[in-house]
Design an enzyme around this catalytic site. Sequence first.
Site, PDB file in Angstrom:
ATOM      1  N   SER A  10       4.889  -5.094 -14.463  1.00 25.54           N
ATOM      2  CA  SER A  10       4.710  -6.538 -14.349  1.00 25.54           C
ATOM      3  C   SER A  10       3.248  -6.820 -14.050  1.00 25.54           C
ATOM      4  CB  SER A  10       5.597  -7.107 -13.229  1.00 25.54           C
ATOM      5  OG  SER A  10       5.174  -6.615 -11.969  1.00 25.54           O
ATOM      6  N   THR A  11       2.862  -8.072 -14.172  1.00 23.96           N
ATOM      7  CA  THR A  11       1.459  -8.440 -13.955  1.00 23.96           C
ATOM      8  C   THR A  11       0.992  -8.076 -12.554  1.00 23.96           C
ATOM      9  OG1 THR A  11       1.760 -10.285 -15.491  1.00 23.96           O
ATOM     10  CG2 THR A  11      -0.190 -10.349 -14.074  1.00 23.96           C
TER      11      THR A  11
END
Length: 471
Positions: A10-11
């Site tokens: 994920s970011t």
Amino acid sequence: MNIAIYIRVSTDEQVQGFSIDVQKERLSAFCTSQGWDDPKLYIDDGYTGTNMNRPALKRLIRHIEESKIDTVIVYKLDRLGRKQKDVLHLLEDVFDKNNVAFKSATEPFDTGTSLGKAMIGILAVFAQLERDMIIERTTSGRRQRTGKGMWYGGRLAFGYEWNKDAQMLEVKPEEAHIVREIFKKYLNGESRLSIAEWAAKRTKSRKFDHSIIREILSRVLYTGKLINAGEVVEGNHEPIIDIETWEAVQAETTRRKDGGSPVGEYLLTGLLVCGVCGGNIVHVKRITNRAGRQYVYELYACKKQHVRKKDRAGESCTLGYYRREKVEQFVIDEIRKLSVSSSRVKEVIDKKQSIEPDANIRTNLQSKLDSVVSGIENLYDAIQTGAVKASAISDRLSKLEEERESIQLQLDEIEVAPVYRDYKIVHKRMKEFNKAWPFLTEPEQKRMLRSVVTHVVLNKDEDHEVIWNAT
């Protein structure tokens, strides 16, 4: 053997050692140590593990069902998913069902043994527990910030920018001008779609459609307030619109239905607000029979007073009922009073101007335009000198030209649009309104009325109040 390497990040996890390159390097080394050649890569870059809506994961499942995969390898179990039910679904309904083995490169288990299956179930529980704890910490931190009047984070609202040093939202004048116009146009009866089309021509900093306009119109943040655990609290940022305008828009939104006429059936539909409780006003029709004749009465009343008690959760109001024609005539008479009294118009303008921020919109837009034009000229100079090829920067030039056009359009509108803060101009406008009123059709009267009135407050004893749109 057909080996699949599944990688997800994920970011937020990019900075925590879970980067794509790190996982790829370690999983490739793991496969080499096991004697597995040419593994297939399935990579979800920037996707959360809280759901299964991930393109690479969907492709992996499809290939498993097509019998193209024998074993799936991940760096860690939580790369597969953060929810226990999702992990168990993949293990039992996808992998086991299709005779596909599952292994973790950093955890000592696989689905080939009973102990491995049990360990996976336990770790899936802890993966979800970690997710739930992250959510709890995030929610707690957000409430603490909001309780202090600080913005809680997320995507920046159009019209604001984040001052990192001051730790607060600051108004962007050129965007704030568009926000105010959006609210004004909506109250004037325009649809969200038409407003979105209007806004899209005036800025390229945000894409607009009817759903974005709906979001803007519903955000109490624009009044200088924040939502904390469902409660409205004061923020430490500057408002772009006043609370009266926002409340009028919420009443208008409640009234409107998708596909219906934004202006409404009656002259004052969507403009009325209860002065006792702040609730919505509804139209009431009563029919009585006396001496063989039928009489129809059309009234305005607060919804919290008129609607049956069981449908309003114990809420009540004591506003009373008012004849529709008398309320409408009151508003028209108030407009006529302004048309004959310049001093009264000046009072309205002074009151309105005292609560509205006086932003240097034109100066900011002109500065932005100069910067864009300078950028365009520099690119053309680079093409002429042969420093770059035109084809290499055509997209960049196109975007700058579009931005220049949208800024220029805003500047032109500010230049030519009448500024109604001069009470003499407003007085003249009211006189023209009064003169034209008898000759307008009903739809024209509705739209014209909304151009000068923000909303009408119904008070007890017919002491009603008109809130003017005097900008």
